[in-house]
Write a protein that holds these residues in place. Structure first.
Motif, mmCIF file in Angstrom:
data_model
loop_
_atom_site.group_PDB
_atom_site.id
_atom_site.type_symbol
_atom_site.label_atom_id
_atom_site.label_comp_id
_atom_site.label_asym_id
_atom_site.label_seq_id
_atom_site.Cartn_x
_atom_site.Cartn_y
_atom_site.Cartn_z
ATOM 1 N N ASP A 152 0.846 -1.191 0.000
ATOM 2 C CA ASP A 152 0.000 0.000 0.000
ATOM 3 C C ASP A 152 0.884 1.244 0.000
ATOM 4 O O ASP A 152 0.720 2.152 0.828
ATOM 5 N N ASP A 153 1.850 1.259 -0.920
ATOM 6 C CA ASP A 153 2.815 2.355 -0.933
ATOM 7 C C ASP A 153 2.757 3.187 -2.213
ATOM 8 O O ASP A 153 3.657 3.980 -2.487
ATOM 9 N N GLU A 154 1.706 2.988 -3.030
ATOM 10 C CA GLU A 154 1.576 3.797 -4.232
ATOM 11 C C GLU A 154 1.115 5.207 -3.845
ATOM 12 O O GLU A 154 0.257 5.384 -2.973
ATOM 13 N N PRO A 155 1.680 6.234 -4.492
ATOM 14 C CA PRO A 155 1.278 7.606 -4.164
ATOM 15 C C PRO A 155 -0.148 7.902 -4.620
ATOM 16 O O PRO A 155 -0.616 7.365 -5.622
ATOM 17 N N TYR A 156 -0.838 8.717 -3.878
ATOM 18 C CA TYR A 156 -2.195 9.119 -4.245
ATOM 19 C C TYR A 156 -2.411 10.547 -3.782
ATOM 20 O O TYR A 156 -1.789 11.032 -2.823
ATOM 21 N N ALA A 157 -3.307 11.226 -4.484
ATOM 22 C CA ALA A 157 -3.505 12.655 -4.230
ATOM 23 C C ALA A 157 -4.571 12.921 -3.184
ATOM 24 O O ALA A 157 -4.534 13.947 -2.498
ATOM 25 N N ASN A 158 -5.520 11.989 -3.057
ATOM 26 C CA ASN A 158 -6.620 12.218 -2.117
ATOM 27 C C ASN A 158 -7.206 10.873 -1.703
ATOM 28 O O ASN A 158 -6.893 9.837 -2.300
ATOM 29 N N PRO A 159 -8.032 10.839 -0.664
ATOM 30 C CA PRO A 159 -8.616 9.573 -0.199
ATOM 31 C C PRO A 159 -9.400 8.828 -1.268
ATOM 32 O O PRO A 159 -9.394 7.596 -1.312
ATOM 33 N N ALA A 160 -10.078 9.549 -2.147
ATOM 34 C CA ALA A 160 -10.852 8.888 -3.202
ATOM 35 C C ALA A 160 -9.926 8.111 -4.145
ATOM 36 O O ALA A 160 -10.228 6.979 -4.543
ATOM 37 N N GLU A 161 -8.791 8.706 -4.492
ATOM 38 C CA GLU A 161 -7.828 8.024 -5.356
ATOM 39 C C GLU A 161 -7.219 6.824 -4.638
ATOM 40 O O GLU A 161 -6.944 5.789 -5.258
ATOM 41 N N HIS A 162 -7.031 6.963 -3.309
ATOM 42 C CA HIS A 162 -6.505 5.851 -2.507
ATOM 43 C C HIS A 162 -7.476 4.673 -2.525
ATOM 44 O O HIS A 162 -7.085 3.511 -2.698
#
Length: 447
Positions: free
Chosen positions: A262-272
């Motif tokens: 679970d280490d991929e970058p994301y911009a916001n919780p929705a993208e996560h």
């Protein structure tokens, strides 16, 4: 049911996994264009397989050996082209300056990548065309062996047949879905390994055809080596299937391990949440691949062994041997059930064909009174297709132990198909009389 399930799974699972990984590779390499190329190859191969299956079943125009030899030769050439182009593409990709990091194929020549795609697709299509026609014809083989298609026997066979196809189809789709998680290099490597293993098996099969046609002549060192290799490979064909299954099991476990990160970058919780859903989906498909592989492993080992073992044959009954004949009392076989007898050959007896018996070989033969008739179905407890595996009685029917085909009792005594091999006999003074010389001719059948 078990034998058809095992046969279908053994015939199709490697091909299904190959189709799945080639599709995943093509989609990653060439996007929608690659996926359409592979899908077109699958459809074309399936249509050609149906035509071939119909021609095999209904005409004498198909020389299977010639077709197989052509498929093997073309497949080997295509595989070599694919591997050479893949290596060149890799070398050019490493040497190209300014190649985008993580881009599929790096700076490799687009032409080489397209050639690899079409070569993989053609190899896959040839594999389908080689394996699928016989699978399509399975229902024709067991459907004609039952008197009533609306029967438990027929239903069980259909269930086993469909279940085997279902395992292969699910495995194919699961691989295509799960292996999106792999990078371009790993998908190409997985495809290459599967193709290499298939090439080994097909090369051995090609050598077998050359030996059978005496193109590789007996008595030479090449013949001895080729015969030893082909014999070992034929007796251990399951080893190569297991190798392919192990490769895909390892890749599936790797996909599952990737999905737990679970280490991929994301911009916001929705993208996560979107990323987590993507990896959860791939993990489920990878688990599905593992389940199909486990089922396949158990099928080609445990289930197939159990199915081929079949029921135990009934013991041989007593018969009288005198004056160069074997005598079976008509009263003994008048109940309409299957009766099995054995004549043990004598050593050193010269037969009509000029050969001399080895002696000590039990030649089995069967007798059954035909329903509604005073005639008898008589033949060896062996056939020209399945050998000496024998027959047994099930619910008033005579069944081949090896292939589970039900005999038409009225045709027992006639040559052809899975019928018992006819033997010489006569009926006199309340006995069925079998000349021992006639039975002794079949020593080799029961060795």
């Amino acid at each position: 049911m078990e034998i058809y399930f095992a046969n279908v799974v053994e015939d199709l699972i490697v091909t299904a996994l190959l189709v799945g990984v080639v599709f995943a590779y093509a989609r990653d390499s060439q996007g929608r264009f690659g996926a359409r190329v592979v899908l077109g190859g699958v459809i074309a191969a399936a249509v050609a397989s149906v035509i071939m299956a119909v021609m095999k079943q209904n005409t004498a125009l198909i020389a299977t050996g010639d077709w197989n030899m052509g498929i093997f030769v073309v497949s080997l050439v295509v595989a070599v082209v694919a591997f050479v182009c893949a290596v060149l593409a890799r070398v050019m990709g490493k040497g190209a300056k300014g190649a985008a990091s993580g881009q599929a194929g790096g700076g490799a020549s687009p032409v080489l990548r397209v050639i690899v795609l079409f070569a993989f697709t053609l190899f896959m299509a040839l594999r389908i065309f080689y394996m699928l026609p016989d699978v399509i014809n399975y229902p024709a083989n067991f459907g004609i062996s039952v008197d009533n298609l609306v029967s438990t026997d027929f239903a069980y066979r259909i269930i086993g047949y469909i279940a085997g196809i279902a395992v292969a189809v699910v495995a194919c789709v699961a691989v295509a879905k799960a292996y999106k998680a792999l990078n371009h290099r790993m998908m190409g490597l997985a495809t290459g390994i599967v193709i290499a293993i298939i090439c080994v098996v097909q090369t051995v099969s090609l050598v077998q055809i050359l030996i059978a046609r005496r193109i590789v002549k007996a008595g030479t060192d090449l013949y001895s080596a080729a015969f030893s290799i082909t014999t070992w490979t034929s007796n251990n064909a399951v080893v190569f299937t297991m190798l392919v299954l192990v490769v895909f099991a390892v890749l599936s476990i790797y996909v599952i391990a990737l999905s737990l990160r679970d280490d991929e970058p994301y911009a916001n919780p929705a993208e996560h949440r979107k990323l987590r859903a993507k990896w959860r989906n791939r993990r489920r498909w990878a688990i599905c691949v593992l389940v199909c592989i486990l089922i396949s492993m158990l099928t080609v080992t445990v289930v197939k062994d159990y199915a081929n073992r079949g029921p135990e044959l009934s013991p041989s009954e007593e018969c009288e041997v005198r004056d160069g004949n074997v005598y079976v009392s008509l009263e003994q076989v008048a109940d309409g059930h299957l009766h099995r007898f054995t004549y043990t050959t004598e050593a050193g007896v010269e037969l009509e064909n000029g050969k001399t018996t080895q002696g000590g070989v039990g030649v089995r033969f069967i007798v059954i009174k035909k329903p509604g008739s005073s005639a008898y179905g008589i033949g060896l407890d062996a056939c020209e297709i399945c050998g000496e595996t024998g027959y047994y009685e099930r619910d008033g029917q005579v069944v081949c132990k090896l292939c589970d085909v039900v005999m038409n009792i009225n045709t027992i005594g006639f040559k052809g198909g899975c019928n018992p091999i006819p033997v010489e006999y006569s009926i006199a003074d309340g006995y069925i009389v079998f000349p021992t010389d006639g039975l002794s001719q079949y020593e080799k059948t029961f060795k």
